[in-house]
Design an enzyme around this catalytic site. Sequence first.
Site, short mmCIF file in Angstrom:
data_model
loop_
_atom_site.label_atom_id
_atom_site.label_comp_id
_atom_site.label_asym_id
_atom_site.label_seq_id
_atom_site.Cartn_x
_atom_site.Cartn_y
_atom_site.Cartn_z
N GLY A 156 -27.69 -18.99 -3.86
CA GLY A 156 -28.75 -18.83 -2.86
C GLY A 156 -29.50 -17.52 -3.05
O GLY A 156 -28.90 -16.50 -3.39
N ARG B 67 -28.29 -24.15 -9.00
CA ARG B 67 -26.85 -24.40 -9.05
C ARG B 67 -26.60 -25.32 -10.24
O ARG B 67 -27.34 -26.27 -10.47
CB ARG B 67 -26.37 -25.04 -7.75
N ASP C 291 -20.19 -15.38 -4.32
CA ASP C 291 -18.86 -15.64 -4.90
C ASP C 291 -18.85 -16.77 -5.92
O ASP C 291 -18.11 -16.72 -6.91
CB ASP C 291 -17.82 -15.89 -3.80
N THR D 247 -26.35 -11.78 -1.26
CA THR D 247 -26.21 -12.87 -0.30
C THR D 247 -26.45 -12.33 1.10
O THR D 247 -25.96 -11.24 1.43
CB THR D 247 -24.81 -13.53 -0.36
N ASP E 206 -25.21 -13.39 3.80
CA ASP E 206 -24.04 -13.56 4.67
C ASP E 206 -23.14 -12.33 4.75
O ASP E 206 -22.30 -12.23 5.64
CB ASP E 206 -23.20 -14.76 4.22
N ASP F 266 -20.62 -11.58 2.91
CA ASP F 266 -19.25 -12.10 2.90
C ASP F 266 -18.50 -11.83 1.59
O ASP F 266 -17.57 -12.55 1.25
CB ASP F 266 -19.25 -13.60 3.19
N ARG G 170 -21.64 -19.74 7.84
CA ARG G 170 -20.72 -20.87 7.92
C ARG G 170 -19.27 -20.39 8.00
O ARG G 170 -18.45 -20.97 8.70
CB ARG G 170 -20.91 -21.77 6.70
#
Length: 328
Positions: free
Chosen positions: A15, A76, A107, A130, A132, A134, A176
């Site tokens: 992403g 992807r 990741d 990213t 997020d 994360d 998410r």
Amino acid sequence: MTSSIKKIGVFTSGGDSPGMNAAIRSVVRTCAYMNVECVGIYRGYEGMMEGDFKPMDARSVNNIINKGGTILKSARCTEFRTPEGRKIAHDKLLEAGIDAFVVIGGDGSFTGAMIFNQEYDFPVIGIPGTIDNDIFGTTYTLGFDTALNTVVEAIDKIRDTASSHNRLFFVEVMGRDVGHIALNAGVGAGAEEILIPEENLGLDRLLESLKRSKKSGKSSSIVIVAEGDKTGKNVFELKEYVEEHLPIYDVRVSVLGHMQRGGSPSCYDRVLASRMGVKAVEALLEGKTNLMVGIQDNRLILTPINKAIKGHTKIDKELMRVSEIMTT
């Protein structure tokens, strides 16, 4: 700085996030400064397998530091997950004379780079990109700060209409598996409640909180919901649940979606990307590999990619406590 590495590839994968272009710019210009060739690899691992390469110099990255998205595109690639696909990619890199690469992504992108490094002993360094936030091994990932500002700006606008019509708004944000965007944006935008994957607030407590808000004189409310919230209901089911149990509320839903990924990167993300790009190239030229560049206590650090993938980021407990106090 002497090194056997003469040509470095750079690509974005997974992403997109604001700051990726600034990181590309930094990698390219650091290579130019170090008298190392740089090659842009288009469309991530897919482009690597197809040999979609383009030489890049300092002038080729003019005027991209302020742009969102990624000029190298992203895709992807399921075929790269196979040994046969990685063999094709390796052959293409060798044909082009590329000695090492910098991957900017999350990741999934790092997992591909780690396996590739293990199979072919190919030098790789990762830059975490990213929204997020994360990725283990860094306090901030590229795009997180920009995404927060985008979300807060959107919530501020939603609050204008919520207060005008005495409405309750459920605002869904990305996250998410982690609630970093929801928690930080919720505190920053003054949300009445924040629902995140790390904490199961429970529907009863949500109702009690909304009742208290109404009783205390609040005429409108904003509830931030991360995609992975653990109440077991999606944002539209939450709306129906509250309408059923608290009919005094006029409830609306706003899903911010992919707008959170777009937009011009914040100053913080531009500076972070610039710092990480320099560190990534320097690490490769120092003979380091299979590491991710991160930031902790405003210092750049290097973390083994396998730790970055397997580790888990923790939600800020102090900020959760602040959130609870602020919703009084």
